[in-house]
Design a protein around this motif. Structure first.
Motif, PDB file in Angstrom:
ATOM      1  N   ALA A  66       0.840  -1.209   0.000  1.00 38.99           N
ATOM      2  CA  ALA A  66       0.000   0.000   0.000  1.00 38.99           C
ATOM      3  C   ALA A  66       0.868   1.250   0.000  1.00 38.99           C
ATOM      4  CB  ALA A  66      -0.920  -0.010   1.214  1.00 38.99           C
ATOM      5  N   LEU A  67       1.907   1.226   0.833  1.00 38.26           N
ATOM      6  CA  LEU A  67       2.815   2.381   0.864  1.00 38.26           C
ATOM      7  C   LEU A  67       3.554   2.535  -0.453  1.00 38.26           C
ATOM      8  CD1 LEU A  67       4.305   2.178   4.455  1.00 38.26           C
ATOM      9  CD2 LEU A  67       2.881   3.989   3.510  1.00 38.26           C
ATOM     10  N   VAL A  68       3.913   1.396  -1.043  1.00 40.09           N
ATOM     11  CA  VAL A  68       4.600   1.441  -2.337  1.00 40.09           C
ATOM     12  C   VAL A  68       3.695   2.111  -3.372  1.00 40.09           C
ATOM     13  CG1 VAL A  68       5.467   0.050  -4.258  1.00 40.09           C
ATOM     14  CG2 VAL A  68       6.131  -0.511  -1.911  1.00 40.09           C
ATOM     15  N   LEU A  69       2.418   1.757  -3.350  1.00 42.92           N
ATOM     16  CA  LEU A  69       1.468   2.363  -4.280  1.00 42.92           C
ATOM     17  C   LEU A  69       1.416   3.880  -4.071  1.00 42.92           C
ATOM     18  CD1 LEU A  69      -1.026   2.255  -6.324  1.00 42.92           C
ATOM     19  CD2 LEU A  69      -2.428   2.256  -4.256  1.00 42.92           C
ATOM     20  N   CYS A  70       1.188   4.272  -2.820  1.00 41.08           N
ATOM     21  CA  CYS A  70       1.033   5.711  -2.531  1.00 41.08           C
ATOM     22  C   CYS A  70       2.291   6.478  -2.895  1.00 41.08           C
ATOM     23  CB  CYS A  70       0.726   5.929  -1.056  1.00 41.08           C
ATOM     24  SG  CYS A  70      -0.915   5.359  -0.605  1.00 41.08           S
ATOM     25  N   TYR A  71       3.419   6.020  -2.390  1.00 42.52           N
ATOM     26  CA  TYR A  71       4.644   6.775  -2.644  1.00 42.52           C
ATOM     27  C   TYR A  71       5.116   6.626  -4.082  1.00 42.52           C
ATOM     28  CZ  TYR A  71       4.808   8.376   2.094  1.00 42.52           C
ATOM     29  OH  TYR A  71       4.493   9.026   3.261  1.00 42.52           O
ATOM     30  N   GLY A  72       4.718   5.526  -4.728  1.00 43.56           N
ATOM     31  CA  GLY A  72       5.015   5.384  -6.152  1.00 43.56           C
ATOM     32  C   GLY A  72       4.335   6.492  -6.939  1.00 43.56           C
ATOM     33  N   VAL A  73       3.035   6.645  -6.705  1.00 43.52           N
ATOM     34  CA  VAL A  73       2.286   7.682  -7.416  1.00 43.52           C
ATOM     35  C   VAL A  73       2.852   9.058  -7.083  1.00 43.52           C
ATOM     36  CG1 VAL A  73       0.043   8.817  -7.595  1.00 43.52           C
ATOM     37  CG2 VAL A  73       0.171   6.327  -7.576  1.00 43.52           C
ATOM     38  N   LEU A  74       3.129   9.277  -5.808  1.00 39.48           N
ATOM     39  CA  LEU A  74       3.623  10.590  -5.395  1.00 39.48           C
ATOM     40  C   LEU A  74       5.032  10.870  -5.922  1.00 39.48           C
ATOM     41  CD1 LEU A  74       2.140  10.564  -1.823  1.00 39.48           C
ATOM     42  CD2 LEU A  74       1.485  12.083  -3.688  1.00 39.48           C
ATOM     43  N   SER A  75       5.824   9.824  -6.098  1.00 37.75           N
ATOM     44  CA  SER A  75       7.145  10.024  -6.714  1.00 37.75           C
ATOM     45  C   SER A  75       6.987  10.564  -8.114  1.00 37.75           C
ATOM     46  CB  SER A  75       7.917   8.703  -6.815  1.00 37.75           C
ATOM     47  OG  SER A  75       8.053   8.138  -5.570  1.00 37.75           O
ATOM     48  N   LEU A  76       6.000   9.999  -8.812  1.00 37.11           N
ATOM     49  CA  LEU A  76       5.803  10.412 -10.202  1.00 37.11           C
ATOM     50  C   LEU A  76       5.255  11.828 -10.298  1.00 37.11           C
ATOM     51  CD1 LEU A  76       4.278   7.101 -11.595  1.00 37.11           C
ATOM     52  CD2 LEU A  76       6.634   7.888 -11.750  1.00 37.11           C
ATOM     53  N   SER A  77       4.409  12.202  -9.341  1.00 41.25           N
ATOM     54  CA  SER A  77       3.793  13.522  -9.449  1.00 41.25           C
ATOM     55  C   SER A  77       4.613  14.607  -8.759  1.00 41.25           C
ATOM     56  CB  SER A  77       2.379  13.502  -8.880  1.00 41.25           C
ATOM     57  OG  SER A  77       2.414  13.351  -7.479  1.00 41.25           O
ATOM     58  N   ILE A  78       5.352  14.232  -7.715  1.00 44.48           N
ATOM     59  CA  ILE A  78       6.051  15.233  -6.902  1.00 44.48           C
ATOM     60  C   ILE A  78       7.566  15.045  -6.888  1.00 44.48           C
ATOM     61  CG2 ILE A  78       6.392  16.076  -4.553  1.00 44.48           C
ATOM     62  CD1 ILE A  78       3.840  16.990  -5.442  1.00 44.48           C
ATOM     63  N   PHE A  79       8.012  13.913  -6.351  1.00 40.44           N
ATOM     64  CA  PHE A  79       9.443  13.767  -6.039  1.00 40.44           C
ATOM     65  C   PHE A  79      10.323  13.880  -7.278  1.00 40.44           C
ATOM     66  CE2 PHE A  79       7.671  11.113  -2.412  1.00 40.44           C
ATOM     67  CZ  PHE A  79       7.668  12.184  -1.539  1.00 40.44           C
ATOM     68  N   LEU A  80      10.048  13.048  -8.291  1.00 40.87           N
ATOM     69  CA  LEU A  80      10.891  13.086  -9.491  1.00 40.87           C
ATOM     70  C   LEU A  80      10.834  14.434 -10.205  1.00 40.87           C
ATOM     71  CD1 LEU A  80      10.363   9.514 -10.977  1.00 40.87           C
ATOM     72  CD2 LEU A  80      12.513  10.502 -10.205  1.00 40.87           C
ATOM     73  N   PRO A  81       9.630  14.967 -10.459  1.00 43.46           N
ATOM     74  CA  PRO A  81       9.592  16.272 -11.144  1.00 43.46           C
ATOM     75  C   PRO A  81      10.302  17.380 -10.365  1.00 43.46           C
ATOM     76  CG  PRO A  81       7.432  15.255 -11.187  1.00 43.46           C
ATOM     77  CD  PRO A  81       8.285  14.404 -10.303  1.00 43.46           C
ATOM     78  N   TYR A  82      10.094  17.427  -9.053  1.00 47.80           N
ATOM     79  CA  TYR A  82      10.721  18.498  -8.282  1.00 47.80           C
ATOM     80  C   TYR A  82      12.233  18.336  -8.268  1.00 47.80           C
ATOM     81  CZ  TYR A  82       6.221  20.117  -6.521  1.00 47.80           C
ATOM     82  OH  TYR A  82       4.960  20.615  -6.427  1.00 47.80           O
ATOM     83  N   PHE A  83      12.657  17.091  -8.189  1.00 50.49           N
ATOM     84  CA  PHE A  83      14.088  16.823  -8.202  1.00 50.49           C
ATOM     85  C   PHE A  83      14.719  17.357  -9.491  1.00 50.49           C
ATOM     86  CE2 PHE A  83      17.140  13.808 -10.105  1.00 50.49           C
ATOM     87  CZ  PHE A  83      18.240  14.076  -9.320  1.00 50.49           C
ATOM     88  N   ILE A  84      14.121  17.013 -10.624  1.00 54.51           N
ATOM     89  CA  ILE A  84      14.721  17.419 -11.903  1.00 54.51           C
ATOM     90  C   ILE A  84      14.625  18.934 -12.089  1.00 54.51           C
ATOM     91  CG2 ILE A  84      12.690  17.159 -13.403  1.00 54.51           C
ATOM     92  CD1 ILE A  84      15.948  15.762 -14.520  1.00 54.51           C
ATOM     93  N   LEU A  85      13.559  19.516 -11.548  1.00 53.03           N
ATOM     94  CA  LEU A  85      13.369  20.968 -11.681  1.00 53.03           C
ATOM     95  C   LEU A  85      14.469  21.714 -10.930  1.00 53.03           C
ATOM     96  CD1 LEU A  85      11.203  22.919 -12.914  1.00 53.03           C
ATOM     97  CD2 LEU A  85      10.309  23.135 -10.607  1.00 53.03           C
ATOM     98  N   ILE A  86      14.698  21.299  -9.707  1.00 54.37           N
ATOM     99  CA  ILE A  86      15.720  21.965  -8.895  1.00 54.37           C
ATOM    100  C   ILE A  86      17.105  21.725  -9.495  1.00 54.37           C
ATOM    101  CG2 ILE A  86      16.821  21.971  -6.623  1.00 54.37           C
ATOM    102  CD1 ILE A  86      13.972  21.264  -5.516  1.00 54.37           C
ATOM    103  N   ARG A  87      17.296  20.512  -9.978  1.00 52.28           N
ATOM    104  CA  ARG A  87      18.577  20.164 -10.582  1.00 52.28           C
ATOM    105  C   ARG A  87      18.835  21.033 -11.808  1.00 52.28           C
ATOM    106  NH1 ARG A  87      20.528  16.664 -14.265  1.00 52.28           N
ATOM    107  NH2 ARG A  87      22.218  15.235 -13.742  1.00 52.28           N
TER     108      ARG A  87
END
Lengths: 377, 580
Positions: free
Chosen positions: B317-338
């Motif tokens: 369940a956590l994998v699902l939630c954080y998976g989706v959130l990685s795609l919408s938040i973590f990865l995009p924000y990471f690349i943006l700041i980078r």
């Protein structure tokens, strides 16, 4: 100026009597001067004195009256299609020279500049002072709509005739070529295409990027030249190559250097020149079957809210300092005194494809339609 | 102009009775507000319809509609848009509904964090998300694809973001919060008695979920599907960034393209009508869906219930939630700041590639940004302030039934929800580029656009707030001789303060990120951040865009933090919904 290079040798159209090119900025002679400048045959004038401006008609030249009037207006609004950092550089230098006159840079693609100018005119919004795009046809159109003010900056006296609209409404501010470029880290030099036809090789499928004529006047000119050369069938074959579409002619270089697409179909050569200088992996290709030459005029809007600042800025644009700035950034100039960087491609070495403004104006709509239908968007 | 005149005339009787009953200024003020509202919403739409039925020479004609449905260049984007909408609706529900259930009904650890991160996805401007995803999943240079190719020595990319699939994927990342919020909300209002009974009779959690819970929240799920579908249909940023490079249009980008030289405004107007129709129909359907079921088991009050123990299934369940959130938040924000601190975003972030120059150029070297930041902040403040005052007034009228036109006011205030941003912009452009009221060329046309677009959100928020305030206090004021306006000022507004402040913040966030309407309405003097980002995108100035994107996000999250603070202390339902 290289005396051996006659305009007729470059472009048959220049053999026509001068009167025939009253409207068209017939480019044969333009090239002659560009080439001369590029070969560095003419010593550069190092300083520009106001005295140089005294040969033109009464209204022209930088007088103290003009400077004072411009200062009173305080700003000049410039709609321009030249690359953002070039535009900002020219603007800052002007502001340094004429303290108290601020340049508001509005940079977007030629066709967007045109869209804004027309939309604002329709709404009776008087915002723009100086208009500059890379679609020479825009200026035929604007002049026909009585939207341009007649003004001949002093410096253009030195420019070749065919850099000038004979009626004195607009003048070619800069010139460039829309040619392919590639990423040398991803494509070995020996594998690169040599001609436009080479781009149709299946090995380039999914590897190319093109800018868009609905955005970029450079690309309108490119498309006109390519269509003259190979009919629109060429575009249709090209479209089958799974080409990535970007908007600005400045954008293909970012796709090439980042490696998103190793080969750019068009774009503009000065962006490649500047990016290569910065150390980015990009090399220009000048196809043996011809390099489309793009001429980009500048004019003053008839309803300019800051008419004096517009005149002063226009004087500056065509004068030595601004023209040398352009040349340092990889562009070609009509000013005979500019000094080209040593590593700049000499136009004498190239086969150039030229278009005139009247023809561009007549064909632009059809060209955009053809492109959109071929590429899907 | 039938639109604005009609309701204004109908005000007549209501006005006179109101005037007769209480001799204060309230009634004319309400009437003015209603008339203002009618013009605000009605005028642009009247222009869209009017223009769509004319040729460029102003003769009546149906040719524009004929073109919209026969011209291949115009017909195809309609099909693409519908397909994208369905895809986004489906994906949003697939991600949002399970996540909503997990957060509302189970003992999943860190539920509050997940809620906040979903909220973060919700407030991320989709055009910024799409931009980040071109850096992540461009077929050749995208970080994910280069990583994949290095790993597998494959010649083909893992995922090409410039495709219909890519567009659906990215849009869904910023639309799934609709499904999430609706499902969470519904679940929190449903008593767990039926589920407990099923459990007691031996049904496992899965069976209970599918036979009891799912049917109960079905209307909410469908509702979430519809909202995500509509959002996808009307979004301009993601298709402009992802579809155009791949050589296809959606309806919004097509409308935008019709404004290009040579402009075909009449066709653009006609082409807007089907979009408007779909939007109105679907929102009507959604309203009926939620109303029809009536939630016999939905008590309207939160009830204490036993959270479902997930046991070891908490991990997937956590994998699902954080998976989706990685795609919408973590990865995009990471690349943006980078990208914001890189000289060249596609190169490894070494010390040589690290720079802060982008910030310098974006903030000081590029004349347009300074002006745009000023304009954006000004518009945000103005829209939020005027919008909140308007929303409070309207909510008060509707809730307290100050005059007999409450349903009309309610309908008018909610109507813009059904008007896609770009359609509104077409209408505003047509209405306000000509005398008597030339707003084009000024910030005012953007203000009108933002106010109209944000009104439904502000209105819904304040109506909820008002409902939570006891009417007795207001009645006391009226009995003691206070006029309706004075009561509103001295009693209602102070009581509703935190809810109102939250409304202000939400409208502000909405205004500073608006792109789909701004893109047609801005001029050189009225550029805003979103438009500058879009302009820079077309020129390929990615590092500078990243700087502006980072700033926009920082600003947005600062405001969200303020809302959260308010929500922690007081009773704004919308905020509470996110925070609980």
């Amino acid at each position: 100026m290289s005396p051996t290079l006659t305009s007729a040798a470059l472009r048959p159209r220049t053999a026509e009597p001068a009167g025939a090119s009253v409207r068209g900025l017939c480019l044969g002679a333009v090239l002659c001067v560009l080439v001369a400048g590029c070969t560095g045959a003419t010593p550069a004038a190092t300083t520009q004195t106001p005295a140089a401006a005294n040969t033109q008609a009464a209204a022209s030249g930088v007088s103290q009256t003009l400077i004072d009037a411009a200062r009173k207006e305080g700003a000049v609004v410039w709609y321009t299609s030249v690359e953002t950092s070039v535009a900002e550089e020219v603007a800052r230098k002007f502001e340094a020279k004429y303290a108290g006159v601020k340049v508001e840079v509005n940079r977007t693609g030629s066709e967007r500049v045109m869209q804004r100018v027309l939309q604002e005119a329709q709404a009776s919004v008087k915002a723009v002072d100086v208009i500059h795009t890379s679609d020479a046809g825009n200026f035929v159109d604007l002049k026909d709509r009585n939207m341009l003010a007649k003004y001949v900056p002093a410096a253009v006296e030195k420019y070749p005739t065919n850099f000038k609209n004979a009626d004195g409404f607009y003048f070619v501010w800069r010139s460039s070529m829309s040619v392919p470029a590639y990423n040398p880290k991803l494509i070995p030099a020996q594998d690169t295409p040599r001609t436009w036809q080479d781009l149709l090789d299946p090995k380039w499928k999914g590897k190319m990027v093109s800018a868009h004529p609905s955005y970029s006047g450079t690309i309108v000119t490119w498309e006109a030249a390519i269509t003259d050369l190979y009919k629109s069938d060429f575009l249709e074959s090209l479209a089958k190559q799974d080409v990535m579409l970007v908007q600005s002619a400045q954008d293909p270089v970012t796709k090439v250097t980042s490696g998103e697409r190793p080969l750019a179909i068009n774009g503009t050569d000065y962006s490649y020149f500047v990016d290569k200088k910065k150390g980015n992996p990009v090399e220009v290709i000048y196809p043996t079957d011809g390099s489309p030459l793009v001429t980009s005029p500048s004019a003053i809007a008839v309803d300019a809210p800051h008419p004096n600042a517009a005149r002063l800025f226009t004087e500056y644009l065509f004068d030595m300092e601004a023209q040398q700035t352009l040349v340092d950034d990889g562009l070609y100039s009509g000013h005979p005194d500019v000094k080209y960087p040593a590593d700049r491609k000499k136009l004498t070495d190239l086969k150039l494809l030229t278009e005139d403004d009247l023809k561009l104006q007549q064909q632009a709509e059809e060209l955009k339609k053809t492109f959109t239908q071929a590429f899907g968007a | 102009m039938i639109g604005p005149a009609g309701p204004a005339l109908r005000l007549g009787p209501a006005l006179s009775t109101a005037w007769g009953r209480r001799l204060d200024l309230s009634a004319p003020v309400w009437a003015l507000v209603a008339a203002f509202l009618a013009i605000l919403v009605g005028l642009p739409l009247a222009f869209v319809f009017g223009t769509s039925l004319q040729t460029a020479q102003l003769t009546p004609s149906l040719a524009n509609y004929a073109a919209a449905f026969t011209d291949r260049d115009l017909l195809q984007p309609i099909l693409v848009s519908l397909g994208v909408g369905l895809g986004v609706g489906g994906l949003s529900v697939l991600a949002g509904a399970p996540m909503g259930w997990l957060v509302a009904r189970t003992d999943l650890p860190g539920k509050r964090v997940i809620r906040n991160l979903v909220l973060a996805s919700f407030v991320t401007p989709p055009f910024l998300g799409a931009f980040c995803w071109t850096l992540l999943a461009g077929p050749n240079a995208g970080l994910i694809n280069t990583f994949w190719k290095d790993l597998t020595h494959s010649a083909t990319p893992l995922f090409n973001i410039y495709s219909v699939g890519g567009l659906i994927f990215v849009t869904a990342l910023y639309c799934f919060p609709f499904a999430f919020a609706l499902v969470t909300n519904a679940l929190e209002l449903i008593s767990s008695d039926a589920e407990d009974a099923a459990n007691g009779l031996g049904a496992g959690p899965l069976r209970t979920g599918f036979t009891i819970t799912l049917p109960l929240v079905m209307p909410a799920i469908l509702s979430g599907f519809i909202l995500a579908f509509l959002q996808a249909l009307t979004e301009f940023g993601p298709p402009a960034i992802l579809a155009l490079p791949a050589g296809f249009h959606t309806m919004t980008t097509r409308i935008w393209a019709l404004f290009q030289v040579p402009p075909r405004l009449e066709v653009a107007a006609a082409y807007s009508v089907p979009m408007l129709a779909v939007s109105v129909l679907l929102l009507g359907l959604q309203k009926r869906l939620l109303a029809r079921r009536g939630y016999a088991t939905v008590l309207g009050k939160s009830v204490a219930r036993r959270p479902i123990g997930l046991g070891w299934t908490a991990l997937p369940a956590l994998v699902l939630c954080y998976g989706v959130l990685s795609l919408s938040i973590f990865l995009p924000y990471f690349i943006l700041i980078r990208a914001a601190v890189s000289r060249a975003w596609a190169q490894p972030l070494t010390l040589a590639n690290f720079t802060l120059d982008n910030f310098g150029f974006a903030l000081f070297g590029y004349g347009a940004t300074v002006q745009a930041i000023g304009n954006t902040v000004r518009l945000g403040l103005l829209t939020a302030s005027v919008g909140t005052v308007l929303a409070v007034t309207l909510a008060y009228v509707v809730n307290r039934r100050a005059i007999g036109i409450a349903p009309l006011v309610s309908a008018l205030a909610t109507a813009p929800l059904a008007v896609p941003g770009i359609v509104l912009a077409v209408g505003l452009f047509l209405a306000y580029t000509r005398p008597p009221l030339v707003l084009y060329g000024t910030l005012w046309i953007l203000f009108v656009a933002y106010l109209t677009r944000e009104l439904p959100v502000g209105f819904a928020q304040t109506v909820n707030t008002m409902r939570s305030i006891h009417v007795e206090l207001e009645e006391a004021s009226r009995i003691l001789g206070g006029t309706a306006l004075r009561t509103l000022r001295d009693i209602t507004v102070p009581l509703a303060r935190t809810g109102v402040a939250a409304t202000w913040c939400f409208v502000f966030i909405g205004a500073i990120r608006e792109l789909s309407a701004s893109i047609l309405l801005f001029t050189s003097q009225s550029r805003v951040i979103s438009v500058v980002i879009y302009d820079l995108k077309e020129e390929g100035k990615w590092e500078v865009i990243s700087v502006l994107g980072v700033l926009l996000l920082v600003c947005t999250f600062a405001i969200v933090a303020v809302v959260n603070q308010l929500g922690g202390r007081a009773s704004s339902p919308q905020v509470e919904r996110w925070n609980r």
